[in-house]
Design an enzyme around this catalytic site. Structure first.
Site, short mmCIF file in Angstrom:
data_model
loop_
_atom_site.label_atom_id
_atom_site.label_comp_id
_atom_site.label_asym_id
_atom_site.label_seq_id
_atom_site.Cartn_x
_atom_site.Cartn_y
_atom_site.Cartn_z
CD GLU A 181 -2.93 -0.49 2.42
OE1 GLU A 181 -2.95 0.55 3.07
OE2 GLU A 181 -3.78 -1.45 3.03
C1 BGC Z 1 -5.48 0.31 5.58
C2 BGC Z 1 -6.39 0.62 4.35
C3 BGC Z 1 -6.71 2.20 4.67
C4 BGC Z 1 -5.46 2.95 4.33
C5 BGC Z 1 -5.55 4.54 4.27
C6 BGC Z 1 -4.31 1.31 5.52
O1 BGC Z 1 -4.01 1.40 6.78
O2 BGC Z 1 -4.67 -1.06 5.15
O3 BGC Z 1 -7.43 -0.10 4.91
O4 BGC Z 1 -7.86 2.48 4.00
O5 BGC Z 1 -4.43 2.43 5.23
O6 BGC Z 1 -6.07 4.90 5.30
#
Ligand code: BGC
Length: 441
Positions: free
Chosen positions: A351
Site C-alpha cells: 500500500e
Molecule cells: C489500510 C487501509 C486504509 C489505508 C488508508 C491502511 O492503513 O490498510 O485499509 O484504507 O491505510 O487509510
C-alpha cells in the site's frame, strides 16, 4: 593440541556462520520457484468496497449510538456484485495484479458455519483475475472480523488463534490453487503504530465498544484497534506463524507474508526515540516475518520526524494530504530500506497512496513515490512489487467516504466508475520483468 583447538575454532566459526544464514540458504536451494511478474497493481479490502457485509464487527461499531465512525459503509462500491467489471477495468488500465481481501465474516458468518456461497464467490473473483491476466494478491484478514469473534473478545480471547487457523484452513483448501501471492494479516501493527508517542486511546472508544458488546449480548468486543496491544500482538504473531504452516499445507504454492503499517521514521538529532519506536511497533513482526514468511509487505503513506521528545509535529506550512498527513512520497524509500534490513526478506509495497481531491497532486505523489522505489531498488533493496492504495475511492473506515484515495472515482449513487488520469499514469510506469520466488517450505 594447538591445531586441534584451531580446527575446533574453525568449525565453530563455520557453525555460527551457517546458523546465521541457515534459513535463507537452505530454503533457497530446496525450494520450488514460482515466477511472478514485477507486481504492479492497485489494492482494496473487502469491507471497504464490497458493501453490505452484515456479519462483520465494524458493521456493529459504525451503527451504535456512540460510534466514532463518520458514517456506515452501506453498499460501499457494491464491488461484491460488480467485481467482474472492476477487475476488467483494472486489467484494461494496464496493471498486472489486484490486491483484495477474503472476508472472514462472509466465509464464517456464524461461529462454525462455513458459507459455501462465499467461498464460491471468492473462487469466481480469483478466476476472474486469471481470465484478465492479473495476479491475485490475497489478504486473509484485512481489519474486519466476524462479529461473533469480536463478541468473544477478538484477539484477546483464549481460542482466537485456533478460530483463525480454522478459517485459514477452510479458505486455503477451497481457494489456494488460484492464489498468486498472499498475506495473513493486513497491518497487525497498526494499533501500536497509532498508540506510540501519543496520549492514549481516542475519547469515546470505550463507550463505543461497550455498546457494541451489549448489542451482541456480551461483556466484551474486540476489534482490530482494541485490547492490550502487547497481548494482542503476541496472539497475532502466534496466529500468523501457525497460519503460514496451515496455508502452506493446502493446495497451491505462492509467496506468503504479512503486511505492516509503517511511516518512514526519520530521527531529528539522536536516533534513540526513533529506534525505540521501531522496536515497539515493527520489530517483533519483522523478526516473525523473517522466520516464517517469503516476503514482507510495506504499507507507507508519509514520514514521522522523531526527536528526543517524540514525534515532531509537521510544520503548518508543509504540504498536506486530505488526511492531514505530510505530503511525503519519498517515504517509500526509507520504509522499504528499513523493513528489508530487519526482515532480510524481499519486500512488496502493498500500500502507498494519497487522499486528495486534486488528481494533479496524486500524479505528483505517484511520480515521486515510484522514483523513490527505484532509488531503493538500484541500491540493492529486493523490492518485488508496488500496489497503489487504493484502486477505487472507497470507505475509509472511521473517516467514511470523505477522503478520496482511489485511482478510480466512484459515483456511489449511480455506482459509476471513472478512472482518474493518475490511473493511466501509474499503469504506464509499470516496471518490466519477472521474478523467480524461491518459496520457503
Ligand atoms: C489500510 C487501509 C486504509 C489505508 C488508508 C491502511 O492503513 O490498510 O485499509 O484504507 O491505510 O487509510
Amino acid at each position: 593440541m594447538t591445531s586441534g583447538n584451531s580446527a575446533a575454532a574453525r568449525v565453530t566459526r563455520r557453525t555460527v556462520l551457517a546458523a546465521a544464514t541457515a534459513w535463507p540458504v537452505r530454503s533457497a536451494f530446496a525450494a520450488p520457484c514460482r515466477t511472478l511478474p514485477f507486481l504492479w497493481g492497485a489494492a482494496s479490502s473487502g469491507y471497504q468496497v464490497e458493501g453490505d457485509e452484515r456479519a462483520a464487527d465494524i458493521r456493529i461499531l459504525e451503527r451504535v449510538p456512540s460510534t466514532l465512525f463518520r458514517e456506515p459503509a452501506g453498499l460501499a462500491d457494491d464491488h461484491y456484485r460488480r467485481y467482474r467489471e472492476d477487475i476488467a477495468l483494472l486489467a484494461w488500465l494496464g496493471f498486472n495484479s489486484f490486491r483484495f481481501s477474503l472476508e472472514w465474516a462472509r466465509i464464517e458468518p456464524e461461529k462454525g458455519v462455513i458459507s459455501r456461497d462465499a467461498l464460491a464467490h471468492y473462487r469466481d473473483v480469483l478466476r476472474c483475475c486469471h481470465e484478465h491476466d492479473l495476479v491475485p494478491c490475497v489478504t486473509y484478514s484485512h481489519f474486519a472480523n466476524p462479529a461473533w469473534f469480536a463478541a468473544e473478545g477478538g484477539w484477546e480471547a483464549r481460542d482466537a488463534v485456533d478460530r483463525f487457523l480454522r478459517y485459514c484452513d477452510v479458505t486455503s483448501r477451497a481457494l489456494g490453487d488460484l492464489i498468486g501471492i498472499a498475506a495473513t494479516f493486513n497491518e497487525p501493527d497498526l494499533h501500536k503504530l497509532l498508540l506510540w508517542g501519543r496520549p492514549g486511546e481516542p475519547a469515546g472508544k470505550q463507550a463505543m465498544l461497550s455498546e457494541a458488546a451489549r448489542q451482541c449480548g456480551s461483556d466484551r468486543f474486540g476489534y482490530y484497534l482494541s485490547g492490550d496491544p502487547q497481548r494482542v500482538e503476541d496472539r497475532m504473531i502466534a496466529a500468523h506463524r501457525r497460519a503460514i504452516g496451515v496455508i502452506r499445507s493446502g493446495p497451491g504454492q505462492y509467496p506468503l507474508g504479512v503486511t505492516l503499517a509503517m511511516t518512514d521514521d526519520q530521527a531529528v538529532g539522536p536516533p534513540g526515540r526513533r529506534d525505540e519506536k521501531r522496536r515497539y511497533v515493527y520489530e517483533n513482526w519483522l523478526v516473525a516475518a523473517r522466520e516464517s514468511a517469503d516476503f514482507v509487505g510495506v504499507q507507507v503513506y508519509t514520514r514521522n520526524l522523531i526527536g528526543p521528545a517524540g514525534i515532531v509535529p509537521t510544520s503548518a506550512s508543509s504540504e498536506k494530504t486530505a488526511m492531514g498527513w505530510e505530503f511525503y512520497p519519498d517515504c517509500v524509500e526509507g520504509a522499504c530500506r528499513y523493513a528489508a534490513s530487519v526482515a532480510r526478506l524481499p519486500v512488496v509495497v502493498t500500500e502507498n497512496g494519497i487522499a486528495t481531491d486534486d488528481d494533479a497532486q496524486r500524479q505528483h505523489y505517484i511520480r515521486s513515490a515510484v522514483a523513490a522505489l527505484e532509488r531503493a531498488r538500484r541500491d540493492g533493496v529486493d523490492i518485488r512489487g508496488y500496489y497503489h492504495w487504493s484502486f477505487l475511492d472507497s470507505y475509509e473506515w472511521s473517516a467514511g467516504y470523505a477522503p478520496h484515495m482511489g485511482l478510480v472515482s466512484v459515483n456511489r449513487a449511480m455506482q459509476a466508475r471513472v478512472p482518474k488520469p493518475s490511473a493511466a499514469l501509474l499503469a504506464g510506469l509499470k516496471l518490466p520483468g519477472s521474478v523467480c520466488w524461491k518459496l520457503v517450505r
